[in-house]
Design a protein around this motif. Structure first.
Motif, PDB file in Angstrom:
ATOM      1  N   LYS A 234      13.559  20.100 -45.457  1.00  0.00           N
ATOM      2  CA  LYS A 234      14.883  19.911 -46.076  1.00  0.00           C
ATOM      3  C   LYS A 234      15.752  21.156 -45.863  1.00  0.00           C
ATOM      4  O   LYS A 234      16.939  21.047 -45.506  1.00  0.00           O
ATOM      5  CB  LYS A 234      14.690  19.614 -47.572  1.00  0.00           C
ATOM      6  CG  LYS A 234      15.957  19.228 -48.284  1.00  0.00           C
ATOM      7  CD  LYS A 234      15.633  18.880 -49.728  1.00  0.00           C
ATOM      8  CE  LYS A 234      16.879  18.536 -50.506  1.00  0.00           C
ATOM      9  NZ  LYS A 234      16.614  18.234 -51.901  1.00  0.00           N
TER      10      LYS A 234
ATOM     11  N   LYS B 184      10.895  15.097 -42.671  1.00  0.00           N
ATOM     12  CA  LYS B 184      10.775  15.179 -44.138  1.00  0.00           C
ATOM     13  C   LYS B 184      10.366  13.824 -44.706  1.00  0.00           C
ATOM     14  O   LYS B 184       9.482  13.720 -45.551  1.00  0.00           O
ATOM     15  CB  LYS B 184      12.100  15.649 -44.751  1.00  0.00           C
ATOM     16  CG  LYS B 184      12.101  15.700 -46.266  1.00  0.00           C
ATOM     17  CD  LYS B 184      13.505  15.999 -46.777  1.00  0.00           C
ATOM     18  CE  LYS B 184      13.733  15.429 -48.110  1.00  0.00           C
ATOM     19  NZ  LYS B 184      14.340  14.206 -48.311  1.00  0.00           N
TER      20      LYS B 184
ATOM     21  N   GLU C 238       9.872  20.531 -48.538  1.00  0.00           N
ATOM     22  CA  GLU C 238      10.979  21.428 -48.907  1.00  0.00           C
ATOM     23  C   GLU C 238      11.432  22.253 -47.707  1.00  0.00           C
ATOM     24  O   GLU C 238      12.630  22.488 -47.507  1.00  0.00           O
ATOM     25  CB  GLU C 238      10.565  22.344 -50.055  1.00  0.00           C
ATOM     26  CG  GLU C 238      10.613  21.694 -51.411  1.00  0.00           C
ATOM     27  CD  GLU C 238      11.995  21.179 -51.779  1.00  0.00           C
ATOM     28  OE1 GLU C 238      12.999  21.890 -51.595  1.00  0.00           O
ATOM     29  OE2 GLU C 238      12.057  20.016 -52.234  1.00  0.00           O
TER      30      GLU C 238
ATOM     31  N   LEU D 140      15.184  15.760 -41.082  1.00  0.00           N
ATOM     32  CA  LEU D 140      15.179  14.781 -42.183  1.00  0.00           C
ATOM     33  C   LEU D 140      14.160  13.659 -41.927  1.00  0.00           C
ATOM     34  O   LEU D 140      13.501  13.180 -42.856  1.00  0.00           O
ATOM     35  CB  LEU D 140      16.575  14.203 -42.400  1.00  0.00           C
ATOM     36  CG  LEU D 140      17.584  15.178 -43.027  1.00  0.00           C
ATOM     37  CD1 LEU D 140      18.972  14.529 -43.083  1.00  0.00           C
ATOM     38  CD2 LEU D 140      17.152  15.615 -44.401  1.00  0.00           C
TER      39      LEU D 140
END
Length: 163
Positions: free
Chosen positions: A9, A31, A6, A28
């Protein structure tokens, strides 16, 4: 790991908002790597749980096997103490003893066998010539008791006479 995902992001969104597309792409990618790591970790945890369950079941199987082995050993000991022949002989002896007891009961109690009953009925049939015989009913009340007087003198007593 979910918190880290999270965070990556959120940082990617902030970088895009700041106009830094390369930095957002880097966040990203991080992530995505964290998500893959999370999936692998969850898969490994599932494998570990499955292995633990398998080990526990195997331990139960081993315990069952040991108990079966112990039970079999006890049965073998019992079987050594008695053989089939001994059991059969015991059963035969018991049947003989029961039959002997029945014979004693018949002799003492005057019990008639089925064969005796059949002989008696055949004899009755022969005596009556095939006609039905009506026998009187047995009394339903007690019979009167008669007092027998004992002889008091020698003369009243029956005497044996030599022949």
């Amino acid at each position: 790991l979910e918190v880290v995902i999270e965070k990556e992001k959120t940082l990617a969104k902030e970088s895009l908002a700041a106009g830094n597309k390369k930095k957002a792409l880097l966040f990203l990618k991080k992530k995505k790597a964290q998500e893959q790591l999370l999936e692998r970790t969850e898969g490994q945890m599932a494998n570990i749980e499955e292995m633990i369950n398998s080990v526990e079941f195997a331990q139960i199987e081993v315990e069952v096997f040991k108990k079966l082995k112990e039970g079999n050993a006890v049965l073998e000991e019992i079987h050594q103490e008695m053989s089939i022949e001994e059991v059969e002989k015991l059963m035969d002896d018991t049947a003989d003893a029961i039959e002997y007891q029945k014979q004693i009961e018949e002799a003492l109690g005057g019990v008639l066998t089925d064969e005796d009953e059949a002989d008696i009925l055949a004899e009755l049939e022969a005596l009556t010539g095939g006609e039905e015989v009506i026998l009187p009913d047995a009394p339903q009340h007690d019979l009167p008791v008669q007092q027998v007087e004992e002889p008091t003198s020698q003369e009243d007593k029956p005497q044996m006479v030599a022949a």
